[in-house]
Design a protein around this motif. Structure first.
Motif, PDB file in Angstrom:
ATOM      1  N   LEU A 267      53.284 -54.652  17.774  1.00  0.00           N
ATOM      2  CA  LEU A 267      53.427 -54.848  19.214  1.00  0.00           C
ATOM      3  C   LEU A 267      54.873 -54.673  19.657  1.00  0.00           C
ATOM      4  N   CYS A 268      55.814 -55.167  18.864  1.00  0.00           N
ATOM      5  CA  CYS A 268      57.235 -54.973  19.186  1.00  0.00           C
ATOM      6  C   CYS A 268      57.608 -53.494  19.140  1.00  0.00           C
ATOM      7  N   LYS A 269      57.015 -52.783  18.206  1.00  0.00           N
ATOM      8  CA  LYS A 269      57.284 -51.344  18.117  1.00  0.00           C
ATOM      9  C   LYS A 269      56.732 -50.614  19.326  1.00  0.00           C
ATOM     10  N   PHE A 270      55.567 -51.050  19.821  1.00  0.00           N
ATOM     11  CA  PHE A 270      54.994 -50.433  21.018  1.00  0.00           C
ATOM     12  C   PHE A 270      55.902 -50.649  22.225  1.00  0.00           C
ATOM     13  N   VAL A 271      56.338 -51.886  22.415  1.00  0.00           N
ATOM     14  CA  VAL A 271      57.191 -52.192  23.566  1.00  0.00           C
ATOM     15  C   VAL A 271      58.541 -51.489  23.444  1.00  0.00           C
ATOM     16  N   GLY A 272      59.147 -51.597  22.285  1.00  0.00           N
ATOM     17  CA  GLY A 272      60.474 -51.008  22.102  1.00  0.00           C
ATOM     18  C   GLY A 272      60.478 -49.494  22.040  1.00  0.00           C
ATOM     19  N   GLY A 273      59.329 -48.889  21.807  1.00  0.00           N
ATOM     20  CA  GLY A 273      59.265 -47.435  21.689  1.00  0.00           C
ATOM     21  C   GLY A 273      59.166 -46.704  23.010  1.00  0.00           C
ATOM     22  N   GLN A 274      59.111 -47.440  24.133  1.00  0.00           N
ATOM     23  CA  GLN A 274      58.987 -46.797  25.446  1.00  0.00           C
ATOM     24  C   GLN A 274      60.355 -46.401  25.983  1.00  0.00           C
ATOM     25  N   ASP A 275      60.353 -45.357  26.772  1.00  0.00           N
ATOM     26  CA  ASP A 275      61.596 -44.851  27.373  1.00  0.00           C
ATOM     27  C   ASP A 275      61.392 -44.786  28.876  1.00  0.00           C
ATOM     28  N   ARG A 291      62.649 -57.342  31.164  1.00  0.00           N
ATOM     29  CA  ARG A 291      63.927 -57.776  30.579  1.00  0.00           C
ATOM     30  C   ARG A 291      63.957 -59.285  30.393  1.00  0.00           C
ATOM     31  N   ALA A 292      63.422 -60.014  31.370  1.00  0.00           N
ATOM     32  CA  ALA A 292      63.371 -61.474  31.260  1.00  0.00           C
ATOM     33  C   ALA A 292      62.495 -61.907  30.084  1.00  0.00           C
ATOM     34  N   LEU A 297      62.281 -63.750  23.778  1.00  0.00           N
ATOM     35  CA  LEU A 297      61.784 -63.533  22.415  1.00  0.00           C
ATOM     36  C   LEU A 297      62.843 -63.878  21.379  1.00  0.00           C
ATOM     37  N   ASN A 298      63.566 -64.963  21.622  1.00  0.00           N
ATOM     38  CA  ASN A 298      64.636 -65.343  20.700  1.00  0.00           C
ATOM     39  C   ASN A 298      64.113 -65.977  19.418  1.00  0.00           C
ATOM     40  N   TYR A 299      62.808 -66.273  19.364  1.00  0.00           N
ATOM     41  CA  TYR A 299      62.248 -66.868  18.156  1.00  0.00           C
ATOM     42  C   TYR A 299      62.026 -65.833  17.062  1.00  0.00           C
ATOM     43  N   ILE A 300      62.025 -64.558  17.425  1.00  0.00           N
ATOM     44  CA  ILE A 300      61.758 -63.506  16.445  1.00  0.00           C
ATOM     45  C   ILE A 300      62.965 -63.351  15.522  1.00  0.00           C
ATOM     46  N   LEU A 309      63.037 -53.527  19.142  1.00  0.00           N
ATOM     47  CA  LEU A 309      63.303 -53.957  20.510  1.00  0.00           C
ATOM     48  C   LEU A 309      64.740 -53.708  20.953  1.00  0.00           C
ATOM     49  N   ARG A 310      65.640 -53.530  20.014  1.00  0.00           N
ATOM     50  CA  ARG A 310      67.075 -53.477  20.353  1.00  0.00           C
ATOM     51  C   ARG A 310      67.397 -52.360  21.336  1.00  0.00           C
ATOM     52  N   GLY A 311      66.855 -51.161  21.101  1.00  0.00           N
ATOM     53  CA  GLY A 311      67.168 -50.027  21.969  1.00  0.00           C
ATOM     54  C   GLY A 311      66.728 -50.253  23.405  1.00  0.00           C
ATOM     55  N   LEU A 312      65.508 -50.771  23.591  1.00  0.00           N
ATOM     56  CA  LEU A 312      65.004 -51.010  24.943  1.00  0.00           C
ATOM     57  C   LEU A 312      65.795 -52.107  25.634  1.00  0.00           C
ATOM     58  N   MET A 313      66.170 -53.137  24.905  1.00  0.00           N
ATOM     59  CA  MET A 313      66.944 -54.225  25.503  1.00  0.00           C
ATOM     60  C   MET A 313      68.284 -53.731  26.016  1.00  0.00           C
ATOM     61  N   GLU A 314      68.890 -52.799  25.290  1.00  0.00           N
ATOM     62  CA  GLU A 314      70.173 -52.243  25.742  1.00  0.00           C
ATOM     63  C   GLU A 314      69.990 -51.407  26.999  1.00  0.00           C
TER      64      GLU A 314
END
Length: 415
Positions: A267-275, A291-292, A297-300, A309-314
């Motif tokens: 699921l994280c890969k799905f979310v983070g893989g979007q552009d 973004r909120a 998701l600080n528990y991960i 997720l890092r790329g999308l968060m940036e």
């Protein structure tokens, strides 16, 4: 109906249901309904009789919508048919659960928007991808496919139901898109309550399937006009993926400990893989909300999930605005993106000119394509992942099989 012989009683209930179809509404509501409602709600009743009662009540509901209203028996206990259907969809007996799921699909397709239940739609999606159902279908005898209560028959019906539901109107597509989170919640709840699971539930496959059906349902309304709608189709795809990502992120925030490592990573890969296009004004509200959610998701602590997720968060840090701004206008933009040329999709396939144009995709093609792509062998390997990088046009595979009989079984009285 009151016979002590189970076989006679079961046949009697079925005939009683047919009788109600030819009776007036007042008679059905005041005299017939209490009899079948009592049979359906009785946990000590034979499942075969309860199944026949459920099928009969569902057929009556197609004619008389007051069947869906709460019913209070002589003891003062209140029952709601849709709530009973949802409860039986998770019954321990697979045949009973299959019948209830088939009834849920019939009611949803025929009575929307008067019947708009996110949990019901979520359970339909969950049952469609349930690994337990899939294993039973793989071992089922082909001769039993047409029988009511057959898991294989149910898979065929649902593979047509979801595309057909999205073709009804822009409101149905909006509703289907919003059902992603509820379906994920239902799947996790069932996993936690189940005594034994055969396989890990394919959450990512479910999310990708919903996105695929929504994007293709828009394309079905643009027969012969692909050049004119290329940009709007791209906008739709981006909006669907953003809405899906937001619902997945909200689900991840709420279910901290209910997921396996594999499910969380996928699921994280799905979310983070979007552009996403962060400069698009119609997407600003949902981008801020996404973004909120990602900030929560600080528990991960899993390195693989964090890397996804890092790329999308940036990228989302470049979105201007407050994460807590009023988002009342968020749902309004859905009508613009999920609607098809501002009109409901017609099941007749458009006008005569559209029907003669080359390279078109008709409603029948879309339904048969969905059925072919969602066979049991392809569920673990989805037909294609919906992403912004996929080609705008793709030739839809055609099939010579007829879909009329299967569609009729969704919307017609039981035989």
């Amino acid at each position: 109906v009151r016979s002590r012989n189970q076989t006679i009683r079961e046949v009697g209930i079925s005939c009683f249901g047919k009788l109600g179809l030819f009776s007036d509404e007042n008679t059905v509501l005041s005299e017939f309904r209490p009899i079948l409602q009592k049979i359906l709600e009785n946990d000590h009743e034979k499942l075969e009789c309860r199944g026949q009662a459920l099928l009969a009540l569902a057929d009556w509901a197609l004619l008389y919508k007051d069947i869906l209203r709460p019913y209070k028996d002589n003891d003062g206990e209140t029952f709601v048919l849709v709530d009973t259907v949802k409860k039986l969809m998770n019954h321990s007996n697979m045949s009973m659960a299959t019948i209830a799921t088939e009834v849920g699909a019939k009611l949803s397709l025929s009575l929307f928007p008067s019947l708009s239940d996110n949990e019901l739609m979520g359970q339909l999606l969950v049952n469609f991808f349930d690994p337990t159902h899939q294993q039973l279908c793989e071992s089922e005898v082909c001769a039993e496919t047409k029988e009511v209560g057959s898991p294989l028959r149910l898979q065929q019906l649902l593979s047509l139901f979801f595309p057909a539901f999205c073709l009804k109107s822009k409101e149905s597509r909006e509703f289907f898109l919003a059902s992603i989170r509820s379906s994920l919640e239902v799947a996790i709840l069932r996993t936690s309550n189940a005594k034994k699971r055969i396989r890990v539930y394919p959450l990512l496959t479910l999310v990708e399937y919903v996105c695929t059906v929504l994007v293709q349902s828009k394309g079905s309304g643009t027969c012969g006009r692909e050049d004119e709608t290329k940009e709007s189709d791209s906008d739709l795809r981006e909006y669907v993926l953003l809405s899906a990502s937001l619902q997945v992120a909200q689900f991840l925030v709420k279910n901290e400990g209910g997921l396996t490592a594999t499910q969380r990573r996928s699921l994280c890969k799905f979310v983070g893989g979007q552009d996403f296009d962060t400069s698009s004004l119609p997407l600003q509200k949902n981008l801020l909300r996404l973004r909120a959610c990602l900030d929560e998701l600080n528990y991960i602590s899993d390195a693989s999930s964090l890397k996804s997720l890092r790329g999308l968060m940036e990228v989302l840090q470049n979105v201007e605005g407050s994460d807590h701004e009023d988002d009342d206008a968020t749902q309004n933009s859905l009508n613009e993106h999920v609607s098809s040329d501002g009109e409901s999709v017609s099941t007749t396939g458009g006008n005569e000119d559209d029907g003669n144009s080359s390279g078109e995709s008709t409603v029948s093609d879309v339904l048969m394509d969905s059925m072919a792509r969602c066979t049991l062998s392809s569920k673990e390997n989805p037909p294609r992942k919906v992403s912004l990088s996929v080609k705008e046009s793709r030739r839809i595979r055609r099939s010579s099989q007829s879909t009329v009989s299967v569609l009729e079984s969704l919307g017609s009285p039981n035989m």
